[in-house]
Design an enzyme around this catalytic site. Structure first.
Site, mmCIF file in Angstrom:
data_model
loop_
_atom_site.group_PDB
_atom_site.id
_atom_site.type_symbol
_atom_site.label_atom_id
_atom_site.label_comp_id
_atom_site.label_asym_id
_atom_site.label_seq_id
_atom_site.Cartn_x
_atom_site.Cartn_y
_atom_site.Cartn_z
ATOM 1 N N GLU A 15 0.707 -1.171 0.082
ATOM 2 C CA GLU A 15 -0.037 -0.087 0.034
ATOM 3 C C GLU A 15 1.016 1.470 0.103
ATOM 4 O OE1 GLU A 15 -3.233 -0.213 -0.326
ATOM 5 O OE2 GLU A 15 -3.178 -2.199 -0.443
ATOM 6 N N ASP A 49 3.793 -3.838 -5.982
ATOM 7 C CA ASP A 49 4.597 -5.201 -5.408
ATOM 8 C C ASP A 49 5.933 -4.985 -5.418
ATOM 9 O OD1 ASP A 49 2.079 -6.224 -5.016
ATOM 10 O OD2 ASP A 49 2.157 -7.590 -6.705
#
Length: 443
Positions: free
Chosen positions: A287, A381
């Site tokens: 996030e 990611d």
């Protein structure tokens, strides 16, 4: 209803809208059928890349859950298409508009009543399917935690919150449309953008607590990891909170909410129960990757730019009588005959027609928007793998895929069109694997 003359702009709009609606319907049916066939075909065996990590029973549960949702999606597709036709070309919006004119006369109160009635009727039309999805499909697969009482309380609260927030905003927009001249759309956009920024700031502390309980994160191991991670990443937040998501669903998530100094990190209690501390840290690092790459800011700017263009287009369309008649609505002819613009007295109708038509047009942009979203997820990611443990993120994703019954074998074309996140096999192939068996078969 006014009868369009041959080859008039009104008739061309009617034919064009009908053609796009049919094309959208056929495309969605084709995509859904591909997804159903692909998932069903691969139900019997766990993909080789996941064979050491996902039990066959969990894989089959995910397939069955996907197929059950697809069946609901098929019903929703039929109902939403029928409802759209009923509101537009079959004259439903026109009938509601004319009836309210008879009861209330012309004015802002009638316009607000039209918006409220449209919202209420549309909501009621979708209620049975929503109930079925929650209390039958989600219940059958063990995800629903809502009781009928809590569901009703949520419905009442969300309706009241929507009315308290939405009606004043709608009244202001309608007033601007009626009184601020040809550039009303610019002033309306400024109000809309400012309102959204204000809502982002207020949501964490004012609106969200109306529906969920938020408590400070108490797990010291997770708190230490998360605090150290945020310091490494140069990110600050107002607090770390745990939300009682388990009151409504067994699905798990974590997210940032708020704006500016009001940002909060929120973990679902279900997420903390399912993941180890290093996995929670990796999920949060993902996030943070969105913030590091400014994905949130870029999406917000993009949203504001598209909304400005859309309102500018509506500013022009709302002045064209054929925009109304071509979509099954009679504009207020007395205003037109008196020399007023086509918008005068038709502000709410113009807004509603535009809201009904835009999704049909924007549907064909879905693959492009999905592509950019998946690209952002890959970047987040990669950031998480650099700032935390890439293997921990992979194992966390595997756990979440399994616990949320996300299919490991979606149809590639369906993915390209709809998926905002990369499918598991693509996503995990770019991360350090939690076990050697994952990488060789991932491509």
């Amino acid at each position: 209803m006014l009868s369009p003359t041959p080859f008039s702009p009104s008739l061309l709009l009617t034919l064009g809208f009908a053609a796009l609606l049919v094309l959208q319907l056929l495309t969605r049916l084709w995509l859904l059928s591909r997804q159903v066939r692909h998932v069903a075909r691969h139900r019997a065996q766990v993909p080789a890349a996941f064979a050491q990590h996902v039990p066959l029973a969990a894989h089959q549960k995910a397939a069955d859950y996907t197929l059950a949702k697809a069946r609901v999606g098929l019903i929703d597709l039929a109902l939403s298409t029928a409802l759209l036709l009923a509101w537009t070309l079959l004259g439903g919006l026109d009938a509601l508009h004319q009836q309210l004119l008879q009861w209330l006369g012309q004015g802002l109160h009638q316009q607000l009543a039209l918006l409220a009635a449209f919202t209420l009727i549309s909501g009621l039309a979708g209620l049975p399917l929503s109930l079925y999805q929650t209390f039958v499909v989600e219940q059958r697969f063990g995800f629903n935690k809502l009781t009928p009482r809590l569901w009703l309380a949520d419905l009442v609260k969300s309706t009241l919150v929507g009315a308290v927030i939405g009606l004043p905003l709608a009244a202001l927009i309608l007033w601007l449309m009626a009184s601020s001249g040809a550039l009303w759309w610019l002033w309306a956009w400024i109000v809309w953008a400012g309102f959204n920024l204000l809502l982002m700031w207020l949501y964490p502390s004012v609106i969200a607590p109306l529906f969920n309980r938020f408590e400070p994160l108490k797990d010291e191991a997770i708190q230490q990891r998360v605090t150290a991670l945020m310091q490494r990443c140069g990110f600050s937040a107002k607090g770390l909170f745990v939300m009682d998501g388990s009151r409504r669903s067994a699905h798990a998530n974590a997210y940032f909410t708020g704006f500016g100094s009001a940002k909060r990190v929120v973990f679902y209690d279900t997420l903390l129960k399912q993941l180890a501390p290093n996995e929670v840290e990796a999920v949060l690092a993902h996030e943070l990757g969105h913030f590091k790459h400014r994905h949130i800011t870029k999406r917000l700017v993009g949203l504001f730019a598209m909304s400005l263009a859309a309102l500018a287009l509506l500013g022009w369309l709302s002045q064209q009588p054929w925009f109304y008649t071509g979509l099954g609505v009679r504009p207020s002819l007395d205003m037109l005959l008196s020399g007023a613009s086509a918008l005068a007295g038709n502000e709410a109708v113009a807004l509603l027609l535009f809201m009904l038509v835009v999704p049909v047009l924007s549907f064909f942009l879905a693959p492009l928007m999905s592509y950019f979203s998946r690209r952002d997820e890959f970047q987040a990611d990669a950031y998480a793998a650099a700032q935390a443990e890439g293997g921990a993120l992979a194992s966390a994703l595997l756990t979440l895929y399994e616990d949320n019954a996300s299919t490991l074998t979606p149809d590639p074309t369906y993915v390209a069109f709809y998926y905002s996140h990369p499918p598991a096999i693509e996503r995990l192939a770019r991360l350090p694997a939690p076990a050697p068996a994952l990488a060789p078969n991932a491509s």
